[in-house]
Design a protein around this motif. Structure first.
Motif, PDB file in Angstrom:
ATOM      1  N   PRO A   1       0.842  -1.203   0.000  1.00 49.61           N
ATOM      2  CA  PRO A   1       0.000   0.000   0.000  1.00 49.61           C
ATOM      3  C   PRO A   1       0.875   1.250   0.000  1.00 49.61           C
ATOM      4  CG  PRO A   1      -0.715  -1.556   1.690  1.00 49.61           C
ATOM      5  CD  PRO A   1       0.601  -2.048   1.184  1.00 49.61           C
ATOM      6  N   THR A   2       0.310   2.352  -0.465  1.00 46.95           N
ATOM      7  CA  THR A   2       1.065   3.604  -0.575  1.00 46.95           C
ATOM      8  C   THR A   2       1.600   4.059   0.780  1.00 46.95           C
ATOM      9  OG1 THR A   2      -0.315   4.259  -2.445  1.00 46.95           O
ATOM     10  CG2 THR A   2       0.955   5.993  -1.380  1.00 46.95           C
ATOM     11  N   ALA A   3       0.813   3.889   1.832  1.00 50.91           N
ATOM     12  CA  ALA A   3       1.271   4.310   3.163  1.00 50.91           C
ATOM     13  C   ALA A   3       2.522   3.558   3.582  1.00 50.91           C
ATOM     14  CB  ALA A   3       0.162   4.099   4.193  1.00 50.91           C
ATOM     15  N   HIS A   4       2.591   2.263   3.268  1.00 55.15           N
ATOM     16  CA  HIS A   4       3.765   1.468   3.619  1.00 55.15           C
ATOM     17  C   HIS A   4       4.973   1.882   2.772  1.00 55.15           C
ATOM     18  CE1 HIS A   4       0.847  -0.961   5.747  1.00 55.15           C
ATOM     19  NE2 HIS A   4       1.825  -1.678   6.271  1.00 55.15           N
ATOM     20  N   LEU A   5       4.740   2.140   1.490  1.00 57.55           N
ATOM     21  CA  LEU A   5       5.848   2.613   0.647  1.00 57.55           C
ATOM     22  C   LEU A   5       6.385   3.937   1.174  1.00 57.55           C
ATOM     23  CD1 LEU A   5       4.630   1.836  -2.988  1.00 57.55           C
ATOM     24  CD2 LEU A   5       6.599   0.828  -1.804  1.00 57.55           C
ATOM     25  N   GLY A   6       5.476   4.825   1.543  1.00 56.99           N
ATOM     26  CA  GLY A   6       5.911   6.093   2.114  1.00 56.99           C
ATOM     27  C   GLY A   6       6.720   5.892   3.381  1.00 56.99           C
ATOM     28  N   GLY A   7       6.290   4.928   4.200  1.00 56.29           N
ATOM     29  CA  GLY A   7       7.033   4.629   5.418  1.00 56.29           C
ATOM     30  C   GLY A   7       8.434   4.123   5.139  1.00 56.29           C
ATOM     31  N   LEU A   8       8.568   3.251   4.133  1.00 56.69           N
ATOM     32  CA  LEU A   8       9.893   2.729   3.789  1.00 56.69           C
ATOM     33  C   LEU A   8      10.814   3.841   3.285  1.00 56.69           C
ATOM     34  CD1 LEU A   8       9.067  -0.657   2.032  1.00 56.69           C
ATOM     35  CD2 LEU A   8      10.318  -0.353   4.188  1.00 56.69           C
ATOM     36  N   TRP A   9      10.294   4.701   2.410  1.00 61.55           N
ATOM     37  CA  TRP A   9      11.124   5.800   1.902  1.00 61.55           C
ATOM     38  C   TRP A   9      11.494   6.762   3.028  1.00 61.55           C
ATOM     39  CZ3 TRP A   9      13.956   6.015  -2.219  1.00 61.55           C
ATOM     40  CH2 TRP A   9      13.617   5.265  -3.345  1.00 61.55           C
ATOM     41  N   ALA A  10      10.561   7.003   3.945  1.00 56.53           N
ATOM     42  CA  ALA A  10      10.856   7.917   5.052  1.00 56.53           C
ATOM     43  C   ALA A  10      11.927   7.353   5.978  1.00 56.53           C
ATOM     44  CB  ALA A  10       9.579   8.210   5.842  1.00 56.53           C
ATOM     45  N   THR A  11      11.776   6.091   6.373  1.00 58.28           N
ATOM     46  CA  THR A  11      12.754   5.495   7.286  1.00 58.28           C
ATOM     47  C   THR A  11      14.104   5.332   6.593  1.00 58.28           C
ATOM     48  OG1 THR A  11      11.847   3.309   6.718  1.00 58.28           O
ATOM     49  CG2 THR A  11      11.076   4.345   8.763  1.00 58.28           C
ATOM     50  N   LYS A  12      14.083   5.076   5.291  1.00 55.50           N
ATOM     51  CA  LYS A  12      15.328   5.025   4.527  1.00 55.50           C
ATOM     52  C   LYS A  12      16.003   6.400   4.546  1.00 55.50           C
ATOM     53  CE  LYS A  12      16.926   3.602  -0.125  1.00 55.50           C
ATOM     54  NZ  LYS A  12      17.623   4.810  -0.553  1.00 55.50           N
ATOM     55  N   GLY A  13      15.205   7.454   4.359  1.00 49.77           N
ATOM     56  CA  GLY A  13      15.764   8.802   4.374  1.00 49.77           C
ATOM     57  C   GLY A  13      16.365   9.158   5.716  1.00 49.77           C
ATOM     58  N   ILE A  14      15.707   8.746   6.795  1.00 47.21           N
ATOM     59  CA  ILE A  14      16.236   9.034   8.134  1.00 47.21           C
ATOM     60  C   ILE A  14      17.563   8.323   8.351  1.00 47.21           C
ATOM     61  CG2 ILE A  14      15.809   8.738  10.608  1.00 47.21           C
ATOM     62  CD1 ILE A  14      12.784   9.056   9.912  1.00 47.21           C
ATOM     63  N   ALA A  15      17.670   7.082   7.885  1.00 49.96           N
ATOM     64  CA  ALA A  15      18.933   6.346   8.019  1.00 49.96           C
ATOM     65  C   ALA A  15      20.052   7.042   7.248  1.00 49.96           C
ATOM     66  CB  ALA A  15      18.756   4.905   7.531  1.00 49.96           C
TER      67      ALA A  15
END
Length: 352
Positions: free
Chosen positions: A48-62
């Motif tokens: 789902p889009t919300a999960h994709l957004g979560g992955l990109w966000a947590t990737k960005g934080i790392a």
């Protein structure tokens, strides 16, 4: 694709997202990037889009934690674009906050470190428009932290103090220890610039103690650098040096490198305050090289500003002015930025 397979992919993503904070707090950002990229590779067409957004966000934080701000900004922009397509009622939370609030906070920080000041201020304006839509205290506190960062950048210290006080009040009311630490950090920054350096030091020291009491790695160098800056302004060189010793060990043992250039710059300040001009110049040069490697233009500006008077004291006035002017000229902003004001003052002092 059978629903069971879709559910399995979504569950794996949920697990990965829940582990992100663990990897951050232990300074294992590269390990999390491996996990996030695996999820994006294997499940992007199913999630789902919300999960994709979560992955990109947590990737960005790392990436941000590792000092890879261009990659962080790119990932976080992708995250925000995805999150904005999700109905607010269907967003997932990250570290207890709405996923857009947390992604926006890190995106703003990356823009500032990259020296993209106008873009950061524009993001602040977007946040201000969304402020009334936030109803959860934790989201409000995180939102105010972004406002604090931008107020500090613009030298708006009274507004900074007001926002920091609100954060501390919210966190004390609801028991948000880590967020209270961040509020205290900004309250101390504001107090120190409004004329009460000792109170500022006390606030930031308490911030560091609270943060380290959570047993976390990420953001520790940032908070310690803030404290060291205030200690050096107070002439407490040995206290600052001891704090940096502890952070050096942490950085060497992990991949938490977002404030590496700042740690080196502060070492340069200590050397300069001790009268070791050669050592100070070497450290400032190392800070500049590190900042350039990370494309951390804000940190490059700070190091170049503090290198200039050291070079001047060595009789290299023309070189000092030429080099600092070259860095200042790379910035194009319509806002009053405190670090650019400091650089201009350093340039003015060289021409006297």
């Amino acid at each position: 694709m059978p629903p069971r397979t879709l559910a399995s992919v979504e569950l794996q993503c949920d697990v990965a997202l829940s582990l992100a904070a663990f990897f951050y707090v232990t300074g294992r950002n590269h390990d999390y990037l491996t996990l996030a990229e695996e999820q994006l590779t294997n499940g992007a067409d199913l999630l789902p889009t919300a999960h994709l957004g979560g992955l990109w966000a947590t990737k960005g934080i790392a990436h941000s934690n590792r000092g890879e701000q261009p990659l962080a900004a790119e990932a976080l922009r992708n995250a925000l674009d995805l999150i904005d397509r999700v109905d607010p009622s269907r967003r997932i939370s990250f570290a207890g906050a709405d996923q857009r609030v947390s992604a926006q906070a890190y995106f703003s920080e990356s823009l500032i470190i990259l020296g993209l000041f106008d873009a950061a201020v524009e993001e602040k304006e977007c946040l201000t428009r969304d402020f009334d839509q936030l109803d959860k205290p934790f989201d409000l506190a995180w939102h105010l932290l972004v406002q604090c960062q931008l107020c500090a950048l613009l030298g708006q210290y009274k507004e900074l103090l007001d926002n920091a006080k609100k954060i501390v009040e919210i966190c004390e009311r609801h028991g948000y220890t880590a967020r209270r630490s961040s509020g205290l950090r900004w309250r101390g920054h504001a107090r120190s610039h409004l004329g009460d350096l000792d109170a500022g030091i006390d606030d930031v020291r308490e911030s560091v103690v609270l943060w380290r009491g959570q047993g976390v790695v990420f953001h520790t160098p940032e908070k310690v650098c803030e404290l060291c800056d205030l200690l050096l302004r107070a002439g407490r060189i040995e206290d600052a040096s001891q704090m940096l010793d502890d952070v050096d060990t942490l950085i060497c043992d992990t991949d938490e490198a977002s404030y590496l250039a700042e740690c080196i710059r502060l070492r340069g300040r200590i050397a300069a305050d001790r009268g070791d001009l050669t050592g100070a110049a070497h450290l400032f040069e190392a800070a500049i090289a590190t900042a350039r490697r990370q494309q951390a233009r804000l940190f490059e500006l700070r190091a170049a500003t503090q290198l200039a008077p050291v070079l001047a004291r060595q009789g290299r006035v023309h070189e000092a002015a030429t080099r600092l002017q070259a860095v200042v000229h790379t910035f194009n902003t319509r806002y009053t930025i405190v670090d650019l004001i400091a650089a201009q003052r350093a340039l003015d002092a060289l021409s006297r």
